[in-house]
Design a protein around this motif. Structure first.
Motif, PDB file in Angstrom:
ATOM      1  N   HIS A   1       0.752  -1.239  -0.043  1.00 33.45           N
ATOM      2  CA  HIS A   1       0.080   0.062  -0.068  1.00 33.45           C
ATOM      3  C   HIS A   1       0.783   1.504   0.181  1.00 33.45           C
ATOM      4  N   LEU A   2       2.220   1.130   0.072  1.00 30.46           N
ATOM      5  CA  LEU A   2       2.987   2.184   0.167  1.00 30.46           C
ATOM      6  C   LEU A   2       3.386   2.738  -1.165  1.00 30.46           C
ATOM      7  N   ARG A   3       3.511   4.260  -1.221  1.00 23.49           N
ATOM      8  CA  ARG A   3       3.677   4.666  -2.426  1.00 23.49           C
ATOM      9  C   ARG A   3       5.401   4.559  -2.781  1.00 23.49           C
ATOM     10  N   GLU A   4       6.112   4.790  -1.878  1.00 22.33           N
ATOM     11  CA  GLU A   4       7.440   4.396  -1.940  1.00 22.33           C
ATOM     12  C   GLU A   4       8.109   3.975  -0.716  1.00 22.33           C
ATOM     13  N   ALA A   5       9.221   3.311  -1.037  1.00 21.07           N
ATOM     14  CA  ALA A   5       9.904   2.730   0.219  1.00 21.07           C
ATOM     15  C   ALA A   5      11.441   2.521   0.095  1.00 21.07           C
ATOM     16  N   VAL A   6      12.154   2.676   1.271  1.00 23.89           N
ATOM     17  CA  VAL A   6      13.476   2.564   1.005  1.00 23.89           C
ATOM     18  C   VAL A   6      13.656   1.000   1.541  1.00 23.89           C
ATOM     19  N   LEU A   7      14.400   0.411   0.908  1.00 21.45           N
ATOM     20  CA  LEU A   7      14.870  -1.232   1.265  1.00 21.45           C
ATOM     21  C   LEU A   7      16.177  -1.261   1.720  1.00 21.45           C
ATOM     22  N   LEU A   8      16.713  -1.596   2.791  1.00 19.38           N
ATOM     23  CA  LEU A   8      17.944  -1.746   3.599  1.00 19.38           C
ATOM     24  C   LEU A   8      18.313  -3.315   3.272  1.00 19.38           C
ATOM     25  N   GLY A   9      19.640  -3.362   3.194  1.00 22.85           N
ATOM     26  CA  GLY A   9      20.191  -4.748   3.178  1.00 22.85           C
ATOM     27  C   GLY A   9      19.901  -5.677   2.286  1.00 22.85           C
ATOM     28  N   ARG A  10      19.438  -4.927   1.167  1.00 25.46           N
ATOM     29  CA  ARG A  10      18.943  -5.733  -0.109  1.00 25.46           C
ATOM     30  C   ARG A  10      19.715  -5.361  -1.139  1.00 25.46           C
ATOM     31  N   LEU A  11      19.575  -6.142  -2.586  1.00 25.11           N
ATOM     32  CA  LEU A  11      19.920  -5.709  -4.000  1.00 25.11           C
ATOM     33  C   LEU A  11      19.077  -4.413  -3.870  1.00 25.11           C
TER      34      LEU A  11
END
Length: 197
Positions: A23-33
């Motif tokens: 449901h998020l419009r944007e997100a930062v993804l940590l510790g991943r490709l």
């Protein structure tokens, strides 16, 4: 020295699912490709924005990977599969969704690579050539290669042109930086509190 500025690739992974995966419009993804995800028109936006995509056309998401040196030359489908697995590890809805199609685009020289000493290679906006000013995120802005840095370079180039016309001091163009938030102030204070090894 401009030719000596090292570049860095950015990869965009475009994904269309048969249903929303977050449901998020944007997100930062940590510790991943995967580093950032942005929902297109097909993703359910926070705040009740209506979905405009249909199940047939798919729910669109873009995953962005900066400094993607390890992805240059890698098969696009393999990258899309890995990113899809990562999204499934974060959001259960992504595990249930069916990937309809994908596209992986790597821009090999998307931005300059921030490395020690690179700032001395970045040219100022004012050049020795009469009536020629430079703008671009690769010029000396004090910022890394970002959209904000590119805008800042445009302001600085405009100021250089105004100075040539004798109006630089009377017409400042560069906008002041936004005030730092509480978290940024705390992080910067913490960084200065510990001596570098």
């Amino acid at each position: 020295n401009v030719q000596r500025i090292p570049s860095a690739p950015i990869t965009a992974v475009h994904l269309w699912f048969d249903r929303p995966v977050t449901h998020l419009r944007e997100a930062v993804l940590l510790g991943r490709l995967s580093q950032w995800i942005f929902a297109g028109n097909g993703g359910r936006a926070a705040g009740g924005v209506e979905e405009t995509e249909t199940a047939e056309s798919g729910y669109y998401y873009q995953v962005v990977i900066s400094a993607s040196h390890g992805l240059v030359g890698r098969r696009g489908q393999d990258v899309a599969d890995e990113v899809t697995r990562e999204l499934g590890a974060i959001w259960p809805a992504a595990r249930r969704a069916r990937l309809l199609r994908s596209r992986v685009v790597t821009h090999r020289e998307a931005v300059f690579s921030v490395q020690p000493g690179v700032d001395r290679l970045r040219p100022p906006q004012q050049t020795p050539v009469e009536n020629l000013a430079l703008a671009g995120d690769w010029t000396a802005t004090g910022w890394p290669a970002t959209m904000e840095g590119a805008v800042r370079s445009g302001y600085l180039a405009a100021e250089a042109i105004l100075r040539l016309q004798g109006q630089g001091d009377d017409h400042p163009v560069l906008q002041a930086d936004l005030p730092r938030g509480l978290l940024a102030r705390w992080l910067l204070r913490s960084a200065h509190a510990y001596p570098k090894k």
